[in-house]
Motif scaffolding. Structure first.
Motif, short mmCIF file in Angstrom:
data_model
loop_
_atom_site.label_atom_id
_atom_site.label_comp_id
_atom_site.label_asym_id
_atom_site.label_seq_id
_atom_site.Cartn_x
_atom_site.Cartn_y
_atom_site.Cartn_z
N PRO A 15 0.81 -1.22 0.00
CA PRO A 15 0.00 0.00 0.00
C PRO A 15 0.84 1.27 0.00
O PRO A 15 1.98 1.29 0.48
CB PRO A 15 -0.78 -0.12 1.31
N THR A 16 0.24 2.31 -0.54
CA THR A 16 0.70 3.68 -0.30
C THR A 16 -0.24 4.26 0.75
O THR A 16 -1.46 4.23 0.57
CB THR A 16 0.63 4.52 -1.58
N THR A 17 0.31 4.74 1.86
CA THR A 17 -0.52 5.21 2.97
C THR A 17 -0.51 6.72 3.05
O THR A 17 0.54 7.36 3.02
CB THR A 17 -0.03 4.60 4.30
N HIS A 18 -1.72 7.30 3.12
CA HIS A 18 -1.88 8.75 3.26
C HIS A 18 -2.53 9.04 4.61
O HIS A 18 -3.54 8.43 4.97
CB HIS A 18 -2.77 9.31 2.15
N ASP A 19 -1.94 9.96 5.35
CA ASP A 19 -2.51 10.41 6.62
C ASP A 19 -3.37 11.63 6.32
O ASP A 19 -2.86 12.68 5.94
CB ASP A 19 -1.40 10.76 7.62
N LEU A 20 -4.69 11.50 6.49
CA LEU A 20 -5.62 12.57 6.16
C LEU A 20 -6.05 13.37 7.39
O LEU A 20 -7.01 14.13 7.33
CB LEU A 20 -6.84 12.00 5.44
N ALA A 218 0.02 -10.36 4.81
CA ALA A 218 0.30 -9.10 5.50
C ALA A 218 -0.92 -8.19 5.37
O ALA A 218 -1.58 -8.17 4.33
CB ALA A 218 1.52 -8.42 4.90
N PRO A 219 -1.24 -7.42 6.42
CA PRO A 219 -2.39 -6.52 6.32
C PRO A 219 -2.15 -5.40 5.31
O PRO A 219 -1.01 -5.04 5.03
CB PRO A 219 -2.54 -5.98 7.74
N GLN A 220 -3.25 -4.88 4.76
CA GLN A 220 -3.24 -3.77 3.80
C GLN A 220 -2.38 -4.09 2.56
O GLN A 220 -1.75 -3.20 1.98
CB GLN A 220 -2.76 -2.47 4.44
N THR A 221 -2.36 -5.35 2.18
CA THR A 221 -1.58 -5.80 1.02
C THR A 221 -2.49 -6.58 0.09
O THR A 221 -3.29 -7.40 0.54
CB THR A 221 -0.40 -6.67 1.47
N LEU A 222 -2.38 -6.30 -1.22
CA LEU A 222 -3.23 -6.95 -2.21
C LEU A 222 -2.45 -8.08 -2.87
O LEU A 222 -1.38 -7.85 -3.45
CB LEU A 222 -3.67 -5.92 -3.25
N TYR A 223 -3.00 -9.29 -2.77
CA TYR A 223 -2.35 -10.46 -3.35
C TYR A 223 -3.09 -10.85 -4.63
O TYR A 223 -4.27 -11.23 -4.59
CB TYR A 223 -2.38 -11.63 -2.35
N ILE A 224 -2.42 -10.74 -5.76
CA ILE A 224 -3.00 -11.06 -7.05
C ILE A 224 -2.80 -12.55 -7.31
O ILE A 224 -1.66 -13.03 -7.35
CB ILE A 224 -2.36 -10.24 -8.19
N LEU A 225 -3.89 -13.28 -7.48
CA LEU A 225 -3.83 -14.73 -7.61
C LEU A 225 -3.62 -15.15 -9.06
O LEU A 225 -4.12 -14.50 -9.99
CB LEU A 225 -5.11 -15.36 -7.07
N ARG A 226 -2.91 -16.24 -9.23
CA ARG A 226 -2.71 -16.77 -10.57
C ARG A 226 -4.05 -17.26 -11.12
O ARG A 226 -4.79 -17.97 -10.42
CB ARG A 226 -1.70 -17.92 -10.52
N PRO A 227 -4.38 -16.91 -12.36
CA PRO A 227 -5.66 -17.35 -12.94
C PRO A 227 -5.78 -18.87 -12.98
O PRO A 227 -4.80 -19.59 -13.18
CB PRO A 227 -5.62 -16.76 -14.35
N GLY A 228 -7.01 -19.34 -12.76
CA GLY A 228 -7.31 -20.76 -12.94
C GLY A 228 -6.97 -21.67 -11.79
O GLY A 228 -7.21 -22.88 -11.88
N ILE A 229 -6.43 -21.13 -10.71
CA ILE A 229 -6.04 -21.96 -9.57
C ILE A 229 -6.94 -21.63 -8.37
O ILE A 229 -7.01 -20.48 -7.93
CB ILE A 229 -4.56 -21.74 -9.19
N ALA A 230 -7.61 -22.64 -7.85
CA ALA A 230 -8.41 -22.47 -6.65
C ALA A 230 -7.50 -22.49 -5.42
O ALA A 230 -6.41 -23.09 -5.44
CB ALA A 230 -9.45 -23.58 -6.54
N THR A 231 -7.93 -21.83 -4.35
CA THR A 231 -7.11 -21.77 -3.15
C THR A 231 -8.02 -21.68 -1.93
O THR A 231 -9.25 -21.80 -2.04
CB THR A 231 -6.14 -20.58 -3.21
#
Length: 302
Positions: A15-20, A218-231
């Motif tokens: 993530p990029t974190t912004h303090d607002l 890890a929190p606030q992290t986006l995990y891009i899954l490989r297409p076609g694989i169930a998990t």
């Protein structure tokens, strides 16, 4: 660990974190490594935060084009007003879908009752790019209450389907391209399967703990899954995970500030229109606005 990552996770977006001021926003899309996951082109986690009594969030009127915003709260409430005359208060478990189309202006503010007791703020705001056939449609707004979104419960998990079809349940929320979106609450020892049907999928740990086929998330992290694989996502102590994705777009989308389009010149026109005051006003909230920035925080990375 490495093998799981190589076989299952094709990208990890930090993530990029912004303090607002009073609360933080963690942004994982768009990013330099990746602009979109299915139709999702913007992914923000707001908070969690507890603001001081008498204060609140005040996102002044601002414009959008060629996208749909999706607002979903874990805690707190937000008053939404827009230039097509909508007034709606969103609360946890409901979804607000605002389709900008050829242009809309909206504001988001804490309700008076929330301000009086010190507002909570926790949730996810995403943007969905529209298919080219829908980019210039008339703007629209849709509120789907928590009671109308399907909830799937099993194995220490309570999952709300926000958009699309998952685990045999389908949300009534409008979709313009193939879309999946869900809020997954995992109790201690909870586990949930992640189906492989969608072109593109990502999972995100909002808080708590979770593992992806045994790999700690890890929190606030986006995990891009490989297409076609169930998990499978599991949690030892409890956590909250968002699943998003859907149809892969074949043509790129460009992002500048609050504008998304398949056409760079359309974004330039929107910039000129906002500067010239050509967008419509928000009834009941027309005294303020956010000026166009010199350097926007949200941009595409060609």
């Amino acid at each position: 660990m490495t093998d799981v990552t190589d076989e299952l996770v094709i990208q990890t977006i930090l993530p990029t974190t912004h303090d607002l001021g009073g609360f933080k926003v963690h942004r994982t899309l768009p990013s330099r490594p990746r602009t979109m996951v299915g139709p999702f082109i913007f992914f923000d986690q707001m908070g969690p935060a507890h603001l001081e009594v008498g204060t609140g969030i005040d996102v002044r009127p601002h414009p959008h084009i060629n996208l749909a915003t999706v607002t979903y709260l874990f805690a707190g409430a937000i008053d939404h007003r827009d230039s097509i005359g909508t007034f709606a208060t969103i609360e946890p478990g409901a979804v607000n879908l605002m389709t900008a189309g050829n242009g809309i202006v909206h504001s988001e503010r804490s309700p008076a009752g929330e301000r009086a007791r010190g507002p909570e703020l926790s949730g996810i705001q995403t943007w969905i790019a529209l298919p080219e056939r829908n980019e210039e449609m008339d703007p629209a707004f849709e509120h789907v209450g928590a009671q109308d979104l399907p909830v799937v419960e099993a194995s220490g998990v309570r999952a709300r389907v926000i958009m699309g079809s998952l685990w045999g349940a389908t949300a009534p929320t409008t979709t313009y391209a193939g879309t999946i979106y869900a809020d997954i609450e995992l109790g201690a020892g909870g586990k949930v399967p992640i189906e492989s049907d969608a072109d593109e999928r990502a999972v995100y740990l909002a808080y708590g703990d979770a593992t992806l086929d045994g790999m700690p998330m890890a929190p606030q992290t986006l995990y891009i899954l490989r297409p076609g694989i169930a998990t499978q996502v599991t949690s030892a102590g409890g956590g909250r995970v968002m699943l998003c994705g859907g149809e892969a777009f074949l043509t790129p989308r460009f992002v500048w500030w609050n504008f998304v389009s398949s056409d760079r010149e359309r974004i330039n026109q929107a910039k000129a229109d906002w500067t010239a005051g050509n967008f419509p006003k928000v009834p009941g909230d027309d005294k303020e606005f956010i000026p166009i920035p010199e350097v926007p925080r949200t941009v595409s990375y060609p």
